[in-house]
Motif scaffolding. Structure first.
Motif, short mmCIF file in Angstrom:
data_model
loop_
_atom_site.label_atom_id
_atom_site.label_comp_id
_atom_site.label_asym_id
_atom_site.label_seq_id
_atom_site.Cartn_x
_atom_site.Cartn_y
_atom_site.Cartn_z
N ASN A 28 10.05 -55.16 46.25
CA ASN A 28 9.55 -53.94 46.88
C ASN A 28 10.70 -53.13 47.48
N ARG A 29 11.63 -53.81 48.13
CA ARG A 29 12.79 -53.11 48.68
C ARG A 29 13.63 -52.46 47.58
N LEU A 30 13.76 -53.15 46.45
CA LEU A 30 14.50 -52.60 45.32
C LEU A 30 13.82 -51.33 44.81
N CYS A 31 12.50 -51.38 44.68
CA CYS A 31 11.76 -50.21 44.18
C CYS A 31 11.91 -49.03 45.13
N VAL A 32 11.90 -49.28 46.43
CA VAL A 32 12.06 -48.21 47.40
C VAL A 32 13.49 -47.67 47.36
N GLN A 33 14.46 -48.57 47.33
CA GLN A 33 15.86 -48.14 47.36
C GLN A 33 16.25 -47.37 46.10
N LYS A 34 15.80 -47.82 44.95
CA LYS A 34 16.16 -47.17 43.69
C LYS A 34 15.20 -46.04 43.31
N GLU A 35 14.21 -45.80 44.18
CA GLU A 35 13.23 -44.74 43.98
C GLU A 35 12.55 -44.84 42.62
N ILE A 36 12.08 -46.02 42.30
CA ILE A 36 11.36 -46.24 41.04
C ILE A 36 9.98 -45.61 41.18
N PRO A 37 9.55 -44.83 40.19
CA PRO A 37 8.24 -44.17 40.28
C PRO A 37 7.09 -45.19 40.42
N ASN A 38 6.02 -44.75 41.10
CA ASN A 38 4.87 -45.63 41.32
C ASN A 38 4.23 -46.10 40.02
N GLU A 39 4.36 -45.33 38.96
CA GLU A 39 3.76 -45.73 37.67
C GLU A 39 4.49 -46.92 37.05
#
Length: 62
Positions: free
Chosen positions: A24-35
């Motif tokens: 989850n932290r990786l997704c937030v930090q790398k700004e991975i789209p919600n899709e």
């Protein structure tokens, strides 16, 4: 034998929780789209489960 299984299940739950928090932290930090996030989580969880199962089999048969 039963204590090893119980201990390993508790360890597995902790590891999956910790890995999901880091993902989850990786997704937030790398700004991975919600899709794309569910695919990232699914891939990482499957790979971690394979790693945990293989380590369980190694412990069981050594």
């Amino acid at each position: 034998m039963v204590s090893v299984i119980g201990l390993f299940i508790a360890f597995t739950v902790f590891i999956i929780y910790a890995i999901n928090r880091m993902t989850n932290r990786l997704c937030v930090q790398k700004e991975i789209p919600n899709e794309r996030q569910p695919k990232v989580f699914r891939t990482i969880n499957i790979l971690i489960l394979i790693l945990l199962l293989s380590s369980y089999v190694e412990i069981l048969y050594t």
